[in-house]
Design an enzyme around this catalytic site. Structure first.
Site, PDB file in Angstrom:
ATOM      1  N   TYR A 143      20.476  -4.997  -4.917  1.00 57.82           N
ATOM      2  CA  TYR A 143      21.034  -3.657  -5.023  1.00 57.82           C
ATOM      3  C   TYR A 143      22.522  -3.772  -5.315  1.00 57.82           C
ATOM      4  CZ  TYR A 143      22.251   1.159  -3.780  1.00 57.82           C
ATOM      5  OH  TYR A 143      22.702   2.454  -3.802  1.00 57.82           O
ATOM      6  N   ASP A 238      28.282 -10.106  -6.444  1.00 49.08           N
ATOM      7  CA  ASP A 238      28.376  -8.838  -5.736  1.00 49.08           C
ATOM      8  C   ASP A 238      28.495  -9.164  -4.248  1.00 49.08           C
ATOM      9  OD1 ASP A 238      28.101  -6.485  -4.401  1.00 49.08           O
ATOM     10  OD2 ASP A 238      26.315  -5.792  -5.481  1.00 49.08           O
ATOM     11  N   LYS A 266      31.974  -2.108   1.755  1.00 51.65           N
ATOM     12  CA  LYS A 266      31.625  -2.258   3.173  1.00 51.65           C
ATOM     13  C   LYS A 266      32.786  -2.787   4.043  1.00 51.65           C
ATOM     14  CE  LYS A 266      26.800  -1.822   2.282  1.00 51.65           C
ATOM     15  NZ  LYS A 266      26.130  -2.172   1.039  1.00 51.65           N
TER      16      LYS A 266
HETATM   17  C1  LIG Z   1      25.875  -1.372  -0.276  1.00 50.51           C
HETATM   18  C2  LIG Z   1      25.885  -2.199  -1.499  1.00 50.51           C
HETATM   19  C3  LIG Z   1      26.376  -1.714  -2.722  1.00 50.51           C
HETATM   20  C4  LIG Z   1      26.794  -0.288  -2.903  1.00 50.51           C
HETATM   21  O1  LIG Z   1      27.902   0.058  -2.143  1.00 50.51           O
HETATM   22  P1  LIG Z   1      28.174   1.619  -1.808  1.00 50.51           P
HETATM   23  O2  LIG Z   1      29.480   1.587  -1.097  1.00 50.51           O
HETATM   24  O3  LIG Z   1      27.017   2.058  -0.978  1.00 50.51           O
HETATM   25  O4  LIG Z   1      28.237   2.344  -3.096  1.00 50.51           O
HETATM   26  C5  LIG Z   1      26.470  -2.589  -3.777  1.00 50.51           C
HETATM   27  N1  LIG Z   1      26.092  -3.866  -3.662  1.00 50.51           N
HETATM   28  C6  LIG Z   1      25.605  -4.369  -2.512  1.00 50.51           C
HETATM   29  C7  LIG Z   1      25.221  -5.804  -2.434  1.00 50.51           C
HETATM   30  C8  LIG Z   1      25.448  -3.545  -1.407  1.00 50.51           C
HETATM   31  O5  LIG Z   1      24.916  -4.034  -0.288  1.00 50.51           O
END
Ligand SMILES: *Cc1c(COP(=O)(O)O)cnc(C)c1O
Length: 428
Positions: A143, A238, A266
């Site tokens: 994600y 990411d 985060k």
């Molecule tokens: C949570 C998450 C996102 C998205 O971040 P948001 O602040 O919710 O838009 C992207 N990449 C990873 C790996 C994530 O866990």
């Protein structure tokens, strides 16, 4: 026990789609009523009915030192008195950028945004602008936020709700997103051959957390790195989950892999809406106003968000023992869970690295999305509710990692292990 939450959920659904502002919160995959939270302190959250929970979500990561962490709360309060936004640059933004660059490897320049989604979306645009190519490779069950390009075989809520194709994402966009199974280097190499000269970027969750916690197999990232070098592909880590969590320098440091671009979210905001993307100077210089790859944000680098993130990151930088403590706690939890799960006698898998951990009720190793999806997620659902009833708040989906926070005590971990032992009896 959940009367107030039930009442609030009824009311929420009349003004908010599904009653929530982010889908996984709705408890749809585990059933039951989502709990409305009122306050939290340290490792504990309290819902609208006054029930107390040991928290294993940590707001999906940011509360790495526990909720309402004093230095962060104080810094926000003080900063707010000087105005909550200017729409002009501030010294604090430089300090934040300098702090991040001093903590993480391979980041020469960094741009702040307001979410992980924005960070990943911008990094992909930048990689496309830099290479002049259109296609990207992502992994099944990973994600990267809800931008159009990423909603192809995505993890987290997309996997939880079993959404195969997302209405609203055009075929043109979806066709530019190629996918492979995580840990399948040969599949990625095959895509690189089939689409030679067309691939702008490979984006990967270095340690996957949006299909439960899944570790990279030895050589996987090394292989991707090599492929990107050979083919002129931008390698994007990411680190929205792993950044400042697996180590002060994130997964790059922990795994010893060098990425070209890195995205954060985060933990970086200390609980405020913050994301960032950064990396090699040569690539980052393509961003406006230096280059023509346009990217902007009215509230990017917002002073309240920056002071929260800066204060938290500064604590993490100055107290490297935090990562050791967190990992020791997570291993203690893992070992305790292993003991009670073994005694229970049915198949399960625990994956763990650093302070990320998850349980899959599976009789095979969980190494990619297919193996995660074929676990017994009905059992997880029952386990989730049995734990909730005992005051332990786990992610409401088997497709999410748990995140430990350093306010957790060994007593909390023992309570969690004992709650698991009891809960498992209900699952038989
Ligand atoms: C949570 C998450 C996102 C998205 O971040 P948001 O602040 O919710 O838009 C992207 N990449 C990873 C790996 C994530 O866990």
């Amino acid at each position: 026990m959940y009367d107030k939450s039930k009442e609030l959920f009824e009311r929420a659904q009349r003004s908010i789609p599904g009653g929530v502002n982010s889908p996984v919160r709705a408890f749809k995959s585990v059933g039951g009523t989502p709990l409305f939270m009122q306050k939290a302190k340290g490792a504990y959250m309290y819902d609208a009915d006054g029930n107390q929970y040991i928290d294993y979500i940590a707001s999906w990561g940011p509360m790495i030192l526990g909720h309402a962490y004093e230095p962060v709360v104080k810094a926000i309060q003080e900063k707010a008195a000087d105005s909550t936004s200017f729409g002009a640059p501030t010294q604090l933004e430089i300090e934040m950028a300098e702090l991040i660059i001093s903590m993480v490897p391979n980041v020469d320049l960094i741009r702040m945004v307001s979410s992980g989604t924005e960070a990943c979306m911008s990094a992909i645009r930048l990689a496309r602008g830099y290479t002049g190519r259109n296609k990207i490779i992502k992994f099944e069950g990973h994600y990267h936020g809800h931008a159009d390009s990423f909603l192809v075989k995505a993890g987290s809520g997309v996997a939880t709700f079993n959404i195969q194709t997302v209405p609203g994402v055009t075929a043109g966009v979806a066709n530019d997103t190629l996918t492979a199974a995580y840990n399948d280097l040969d599949a990625v190499k095959k895509l690189a051959v089939e689409h030679k000269g067309e691939i702008a970027a490979i984006i990967v969750e270095p340690v996957a957390g949006n299909m439960g916690c899944i570790l990279p197999e030895p050589g996987f990232h090394e292989g991707l790195r090599k492929l990107c070098d050979e083919e002129g592909i931008v390698f994007i880590f990411d680190e929205v989950m792993t950044g400042f969590r697996l180590a002060a320098g994130g997964a790059q440091e922990r795994l010893g892999i060098k990425a070209d671009l890195v995205t954060y979210g985060k933990v970086i905001g200390g609980g405020m809406p913050v994301g960032a993307f950064g990396g090699k100077k040569e690539i980052m210089q393509q961003i406006a106003p230096l280059g023509n790859v346009y990217q902007a944000g009215t509230l990017s680098g917002n002073p309240i968000a920056m002071i929260a993130g800066y204060t938290l990151l500064n604590e993490l930088k100055n107290n490297p023992s935090i990562y050791k403590e967190l990992e020791e706690k997570t291993i203690y939890l893992r070992d305790g869970l292993n003991e009670v799960l073994k005694a229970w006698g049915r198949p399960y898998v625990i994956n763990q690295l650093g302070s990320m951990i998850s349980i899959h009720f599976s009789d095979h190793a969980v190494v990619d999305f297919a193996s995660a999806a074929s676990a017994n997620n009905e059992l997880f659902k029952k386990y989730f509710h049995a734990m909730l009833k005992r005051g332990v708040y786990l992610p409401p989906s088997a497709f999410e990692s748990w995140f430990l926070n350093n306010a957790l005590t060994y007593e909390d971990l023992d309570t969690t292990i004992a709650a698991t032992k009891e809960s498992l009896q209900e699952l038989l």
